[in-house]
Structures are given as structure tokens and as C-alpha cells.
Design a protein around this motif. Structure first.
Motif, short mmCIF file in Angstrom:
data_model
loop_
_atom_site.label_atom_id
_atom_site.label_comp_id
_atom_site.label_asym_id
_atom_site.label_seq_id
_atom_site.Cartn_x
_atom_site.Cartn_y
_atom_site.Cartn_z
N VAL A 9 0.84 -1.19 0.00
CA VAL A 9 0.00 0.00 0.00
C VAL A 9 0.88 1.25 0.00
N ASP A 11 0.85 5.52 -1.88
CA ASP A 11 0.18 6.45 -2.79
C ASP A 11 1.04 6.81 -3.99
N GLU A 34 -0.60 -8.08 -4.45
CA GLU A 34 -1.66 -7.10 -4.68
C GLU A 34 -1.12 -5.73 -4.29
N ALA A 36 -2.35 -1.42 -3.60
CA ALA A 36 -3.42 -0.44 -3.41
C ALA A 36 -2.75 0.92 -3.24
N GLU A 37 -3.43 1.95 -3.78
CA GLU A 37 -2.82 3.30 -3.77
C GLU A 37 -3.23 4.14 -2.56
N ASP A 38 -4.14 3.64 -1.74
CA ASP A 38 -4.47 4.34 -0.51
C ASP A 38 -5.11 3.35 0.47
N ASP A 40 -7.97 3.26 2.06
CA ASP A 40 -9.37 2.89 1.83
C ASP A 40 -9.46 1.80 0.76
N ASP A 41 -8.70 1.99 -0.32
CA ASP A 41 -8.63 1.01 -1.40
C ASP A 41 -8.10 -0.32 -0.85
N ALA A 42 -7.06 -0.23 -0.01
CA ALA A 42 -6.46 -1.43 0.58
C ALA A 42 -7.46 -2.20 1.44
N GLU A 44 -10.67 -2.27 1.05
CA GLU A 44 -11.58 -2.94 0.11
C GLU A 44 -10.94 -4.20 -0.46
N VAL A 45 -9.66 -4.09 -0.85
CA VAL A 45 -8.94 -5.24 -1.40
C VAL A 45 -8.91 -6.37 -0.37
#
Length: 132
Positions: A9, A11, A34, A36-38, A40-42, A44-45
Motif C-alpha cells: 500500500v 500512494d 496485490e 493499493a494506492e491508498d 481505503d482502497d487497501a 476494500e482489497v
């Protein structure tokens, strides 16, 4: 059984690409990778992977990100998934944030940017060799 997942994770896309390249070079096909760029996204992932019954075994997270700092993110993850190994990767985390992540998220270690591939691989190997 499917392969375990390592989640990165950050940004900065370039950092994520570097991490993924280094992890693939070190661990090959042993894991899924995997990104994630933030935070919140992480989150969700993590939920999606959990629903698909894929287990995340390790997270490498930046500290300074928009929306939520890395220590807060790792504490949240730890509350739901205490067995995930957590590594903080930072250019500018303050000591209190690192201490909080150690105290409240069972932080395995903190790596400082710019990191070396050897440091990253050693941290991940030591994190994954701990009894869960």
C-alpha cells in the motif's frame, strides 16, 4: 489451496511498481502480489480477498498517505486480522506513529525510504518465519 497474498500500500505508483518487482524477483510465484494506492482502497482489497477465501499473510504499507496515515491503517487491519504480518515503509514517519503501530498493530518492523531490496526481502522473510 491457493497461494497466500502479499499486499503493498503506497500512494506513489512508482513505489508500488518497485515493491512488486522486487517481491516477484525474490519470491517468484510463491505468493500473489496485490497493490493499493491508498488505505481505503487497501481495506476494500482485503475484504474482497477475504470473501474469495484468499489469505493475506503480509502487508507493506507506506506511512504518509492521503486520507489515512499508515499507522492508523495497520491498527485497523490488526483489529480484524491480527495474524497478518505488518511492515511500515516510510520516508517520514514520526517516532510516535511507529511506536503506536508497534503497540496497537503488532508491527513487525519499519523500513525507511529509500530501502534496499535486501532489507525488504530480509524483513519479509523474518516476518513470515515467525510462528503465527
Amino acid at each position: 489451496m491457493s497461494k497466500p497474498v502479499i499486499l503493498c500500500v503506497d500512494d506513489e505508483k512508482l513505489v508500488l511498481q518497485s515493491l512488486k518487482t522486487q517481491l516477484k524477483s525474490a519470491f517468484g510465484d510463491a505468493y500473489f502480489y496485490e497493490v493499493a494506492e491508498d488505505p481505503d482502497d487497501a481495506l476494500e482489497v482485503i475484504d474482497e480477498l477475504n470473501e474469495d477465501e484468499l489469505s493475506i499473510i503480509l502487508i507493506v504499507s507506506d506511512w504518509l498517505m492521503p486520507g489515512m496515515k499508515g499507522d492508523e491503517f495497520l491498527v485497523r487491519v490488526h483489529q480484524k486480522f491480527p495474524n497478518i504480518v505488518k511492515i511500515l515503509l516510510t520516508g517520514q514517519a514520526d517516532e510516535s506513529a511507529i511506536a503506536r503501530a508497534q503497540r496497537e498493530a503488532n508491527l513487525h518492523c519499519c523500513l525507511f525510504k529509500p530501502w534496499s531490496e535486501a532489507e525488504l526481502v530480509a524483513a519479509i522473510k523474518s516476518g513470515l518465519s515467525q510462528p503465527g
